[in-house]
Design an enzyme around this catalytic site. Structure first.
Site: not given
Ligand code: TYM
Length: 331
Positions: A113, A194, A197
């Site tokens: 990022k 990957k 969004k």
């Molecule tokens: P974020 O918002 O990027 O994504 C949310 C969840 O979706 C999963 N994900 C995917 N899984 C499979 N294939 C993909 N292409 C894909 N893109 C996204 C992510 O692995 C995630 O589970 N840091 C985290 C948010 C967060 C969090 C937490 C998660 C903040 N605090 C505490 C768990 C516990 C994030 O950026 O997810």
């Protein structure tokens, strides 16, 4: 046996994709009946990159509504906004002071990022300490996430262990809960990246709220590997393997079943069926989403969720501060 505690979060930083659904949300829904679940919209994480206020507000409500539309039941799982529970920011700071620069420098999400940017906010760098706080505040046993969050989970486990060692047994060491199939859904225009969004190319991802025609168009244009066989082989056929994973996850079939069905058929027929499978999988969610948004019930759900979350989070925070030596406030 006591119920296991489950926690996870999704950032309101763009439209949620099929990757978010398959990698994470689908498991939130599956886990809610047997476990004590907390699912949040992590708005404090979203602002680690600039967000336009009106867009942040809209996306936050949209993600919360999508949680419910995807099948989360507010009577079973607490659904809340991270910023409604101030303990997250407070424990985030306490854990930041215990996180080493070297650990944060090794995080691949930070490297990705921040790459090529001149001005990178410090929040993006300390993001993993806040994520650790999110998880540890609830003494979570299981954290359902996609593959890309594995490294953050490892750091969370290290921080919990470090804290317990320094100040006495306080935190539960959490385990990641990562699906065997679909932990990393890839981009439709590049099978080695990957699905994200935040991608500038909207054709590279399927948004959960894309119309059936948009979904059909995106899948028909999705990149496919050379050759015409429908074979699951991530090394040599990353694009077709990704589409097969999406097919399997949206239809409830195994990869083997998908491969057998399309044995000897070309990409055209497969993609056509895949589009219909995805459209059908998303249809109930899309219908429910519209109802939830128009009813306004999400505000009530979020208020109740924040109350339940605060009750748990404040107890942990008090214990943590006491263990660290903060002078308690007199009553
Ligand atoms: P974020 O918002 O990027 O994504 C949310 C969840 O979706 C999963 N994900 C995917 N899984 C499979 N294939 C993909 N292409 C894909 N893109 C996204 C992510 O692995 C995630 O589970 N840091 C985290 C948010 C967060 C969090 C937490 C998660 C903040 N605090 C505490 C768990 C516990 C994030 O950026 O997810």
């Amino acid at each position: 046996m006591a119920k296991q505690r489950v926690l996870s979060g999704i950032q309101p930083s763009g439209k949620l994709t099929l990757g978010n659904y398959i990698g994470a949300m689908k498991n939130f829904v599956a886990l809610q009946h047997e476990h004590d679940c907390f699912f949040m919209v992590v708005d404090l994480h979203a602002i680690t990159v600039p967000q336009e206020p009106a867009a942040l507000r809209e996306q936050s409500e949209a993600v919360a509504a999508l949680f419910v539309a995807a099948g989360l039941d507010p009577a079973q799982a607490s659904i809340f906004m991270q910023s409604h529970v101030p303990a997250h920011a407070e424990l985030g700071w306490l854990l930041t002071t215990m996180t080493y620069m070297g650990e944060l420098e090794r995080m691949t999400q930070f490297k990705d990022k921040s790459e090529g940017k001149d001005a990178v906010g410090a929040g993006l760098f300390v993001y993993p300490s806040l994520m650790a706080a999110d998880i540890l505040l609830y003494n979570s046993n299981l954290v359902p996430v996609g593959d890309d969050q594995k490294q953050h989970l490892e750091l969370t486990r290290d921080l919990a262990g470090r804290f317990n060692y320094r100040y006495g047994e306080t935190f539960v060491i959490p385990e990641p809960f990562i699906p065997k199939v679909g932990a990393r859904i890839m981009s439709l225009d590049d099978g080695t990246k990957k699905m994200s969004k935040s991608s500038p190319n909207v054709g590279s991802f399927i948004a959960l709220l894309d119309s059936p025609d948009e979904i059909r168009k995106k899948i028909s244009r999705a990149k496919t590997d050379l050759g015409r066989e429908i074979i699951y082989d991530v090394q040599n056929k990353p694009e077709v393997s990704n589409l097969m994973t999406i097919f399997a996850q949206c239809s409830g079939q195994t990869l083997e079943q998908v491969q057998t069905t399309y044995d000897g058929q070309g990409y055209g027929a497969f993609k056509k069926d895949l589009a219909e499978v995805v459209v059908q999988a998303l249809e109930p969610l899309q219908n429910k989403y519209a109802d939830i948004r128009s009813s306004g019930e999400i505000h009530h759900i979020l208020r109740e969720g924040a109350e339940r979350a605060s009750t748990v989070a404040e107890i942990t925070l008090r214990e943590v501060k006491e263990a660290m030596g903060f002078l308690p406030r007199a009553h």
